[in-house]
Scaffold this motif. Structure first.
Motif, PDB file in Angstrom:
ATOM      1  N   TYR A 195       0.860  -1.180   0.000  1.00 17.80           N
ATOM      2  CA  TYR A 195       0.000   0.000   0.000  1.00 17.80           C
ATOM      3  C   TYR A 195       0.897   1.230   0.000  1.00 17.80           C
ATOM      4  O   TYR A 195       1.816   1.328   0.805  1.00 17.80           O
ATOM      5  N   GLU A 196       0.614   2.163  -0.888  1.00 21.55           N
ATOM      6  CA  GLU A 196       1.377   3.410  -0.940  1.00 21.55           C
ATOM      7  C   GLU A 196       0.625   4.496  -0.185  1.00 21.55           C
ATOM      8  O   GLU A 196      -0.579   4.639  -0.333  1.00 21.55           O
ATOM      9  N   VAL A 197       1.357   5.229   0.625  1.00 23.46           N
ATOM     10  CA  VAL A 197       0.803   6.358   1.370  1.00 23.46           C
ATOM     11  C   VAL A 197       1.625   7.581   0.961  1.00 23.46           C
ATOM     12  O   VAL A 197       2.529   8.016   1.673  1.00 23.46           O
ATOM     13  N   THR A 198       1.321   8.099  -0.217  1.00 25.11           N
ATOM     14  CA  THR A 198       2.151   9.145  -0.815  1.00 25.11           C
ATOM     15  C   THR A 198       2.178  10.420   0.015  1.00 25.11           C
ATOM     16  O   THR A 198       3.197  11.108   0.034  1.00 25.11           O
ATOM     17  N   THR A 199       1.084  10.747   0.703  1.00 26.83           N
ATOM     18  CA  THR A 199       1.061  11.967   1.505  1.00 26.83           C
ATOM     19  C   THR A 199       2.052  11.918   2.669  1.00 26.83           C
ATOM     20  O   THR A 199       2.472  12.950   3.174  1.00 26.83           O
ATOM     21  N   LEU A 200       2.434  10.713   3.067  1.00 22.96           N
ATOM     22  CA  LEU A 200       3.419  10.545   4.137  1.00 22.96           C
ATOM     23  C   LEU A 200       4.791  10.128   3.622  1.00 22.96           C
ATOM     24  O   LEU A 200       5.727   9.978   4.400  1.00 22.96           O
ATOM     25  N   GLY A 201       4.892   9.890   2.314  1.00 23.98           N
ATOM     26  CA  GLY A 201       6.156   9.402   1.761  1.00 23.98           C
ATOM     27  C   GLY A 201       6.476   8.011   2.267  1.00 23.98           C
ATOM     28  O   GLY A 201       7.620   7.703   2.598  1.00 23.98           O
ATOM     29  N   ALA A 202       5.440   7.167   2.328  1.00 23.08           N
ATOM     30  CA  ALA A 202       5.610   5.839   2.930  1.00 23.08           C
ATOM     31  C   ALA A 202       4.972   4.748   2.079  1.00 23.08           C
ATOM     32  O   ALA A 202       4.059   4.999   1.296  1.00 23.08           O
ATOM     33  N   ILE A 203       5.477   3.546   2.273  1.00 25.41           N
ATOM     34  CA  ILE A 203       4.891   2.340   1.694  1.00 25.41           C
ATOM     35  C   ILE A 203       4.679   1.368   2.847  1.00 25.41           C
ATOM     36  O   ILE A 203       5.554   1.204   3.693  1.00 25.41           O
ATOM     37  N   ASN A 204       3.514   0.755   2.877  1.00 19.72           N
ATOM     38  CA  ASN A 204       3.212  -0.224   3.925  1.00 19.72           C
ATOM     39  C   ASN A 204       3.066  -1.593   3.269  1.00 19.72           C
ATOM     40  O   ASN A 204       2.319  -1.748   2.302  1.00 19.72           O
ATOM     41  N   PHE A 205       3.785  -2.562   3.785  1.00 24.20           N
ATOM     42  CA  PHE A 205       3.704  -3.932   3.302  1.00 24.20           C
ATOM     43  C   PHE A 205       2.988  -4.778   4.348  1.00 24.20           C
ATOM     44  O   PHE A 205       3.398  -4.806   5.508  1.00 24.20           O
ATOM     45  N   VAL A 206       1.919  -5.441   3.943  1.00 25.44           N
ATOM     46  CA  VAL A 206       1.214  -6.377   4.816  1.00 25.44           C
ATOM     47  C   VAL A 206       1.633  -7.772   4.367  1.00 25.44           C
ATOM     48  O   VAL A 206       1.424  -8.146   3.210  1.00 25.44           O
ATOM     49  N   MET A 207       2.228  -8.523   5.295  1.00 20.20           N
ATOM     50  CA  MET A 207       2.815  -9.818   4.966  1.00 20.20           C
ATOM     51  C   MET A 207       2.088 -10.927   5.713  1.00 20.20           C
ATOM     52  O   MET A 207       2.085 -10.954   6.945  1.00 20.20           O
ATOM     53  N   HIS A 208       1.475 -11.815   4.951  1.00 19.26           N
ATOM     54  CA  HIS A 208       0.714 -12.926   5.517  1.00 19.26           C
ATOM     55  C   HIS A 208       1.630 -14.125   5.781  1.00 19.26           C
ATOM     56  O   HIS A 208       2.627 -14.308   5.096  1.00 19.26           O
ATOM     57  N   LYS A 209       1.258 -14.916   6.765  1.00 21.14           N
ATOM     58  CA  LYS A 209       2.025 -16.105   7.153  1.00 21.14           C
ATOM     59  C   LYS A 209       3.493 -15.753   7.403  1.00 21.14           C
ATOM     60  O   LYS A 209       4.403 -16.369   6.873  1.00 21.14           O
ATOM     61  N   ALA A 210       3.679 -14.750   8.261  1.00 17.07           N
ATOM     62  CA  ALA A 210       5.026 -14.254   8.518  1.00 17.07           C
ATOM     63  C   ALA A 210       5.526 -14.555   9.927  1.00 17.07           C
ATOM     64  O   ALA A 210       6.706 -14.410  10.197  1.00 17.07           O
ATOM     65  N   LEU A 211       4.640 -14.971  10.829  1.00 18.70           N
ATOM     66  CA  LEU A 211       5.037 -15.117  12.228  1.00 18.70           C
ATOM     67  C   LEU A 211       4.881 -16.541  12.755  1.00 18.70           C
ATOM     68  O   LEU A 211       4.890 -16.760  13.958  1.00 18.70           O
ATOM     69  N   ARG A 212       4.725 -17.484  11.876  1.00 11.38           N
ATOM     70  CA  ARG A 212       4.617 -18.906  12.254  1.00 11.38           C
ATOM     71  C   ARG A 212       3.492 -19.146  13.257  1.00 11.38           C
ATOM     72  O   ARG A 212       3.650 -19.820  14.247  1.00 11.38           O
ATOM     73  N   GLY A 213       2.342 -18.510  13.003  1.00 13.39           N
ATOM     74  CA  GLY A 213       1.179 -18.737  13.836  1.00 13.39           C
ATOM     75  C   GLY A 213       0.793 -17.574  14.716  1.00 13.39           C
ATOM     76  O   GLY A 213      -0.285 -17.533  15.263  1.00 13.39           O
TER      77      GLY A 213
END
Length: 103
Positions: A57-75
């Protein structure tokens, strides 16, 4: 150069998902982050740590990109045997990603 030279990061978790925000220190560097920090490159860089889908997800007004990562914490926190159950170190790892600004 490494991503950490032009950006900082924050991490959060929910269940077996982790989200990592990459935020430009200076707005002039945001286009570099937009172009170079893709889902494919993040998935390749983090390797088997992330076993599911990554959504960007791009948040251009903040100069940021957010990545949502599924199955990343082993439960997730209550089920994982990982030392870093919340995935907080993943943001520091991602900031070590090399960025080629020559192309």
């Amino acid at each position: 150069m490494k991503l950490k030279e032009i950006a900082h990061s924050r991490t959060g978790d929910k269940g077996d998902m982790v989200n990592i925000s990459v935020i430009a220190f200076d707005e002039k560097d945001y286009p570099i982050i937009q172009k170079k920090v893709t889902v494919e490159k993040v998935k390749l860089f983090l390797g088997e740590t992330i076993q599911g889908e990554i959504i960007r997800y791009e948040v251009t007004t903040l100069g940021a990109i957010n990545f949502v990562m599924h199955k990343a914490l082993r439960g997730g926190v209550t089920r994982s045997l990982r030392l870093d159950k919340h995935g907080k170190t993943l943001s520091s790892i991602l900031l070590e990603m090399p960025i080629n600004t020559n192309d």
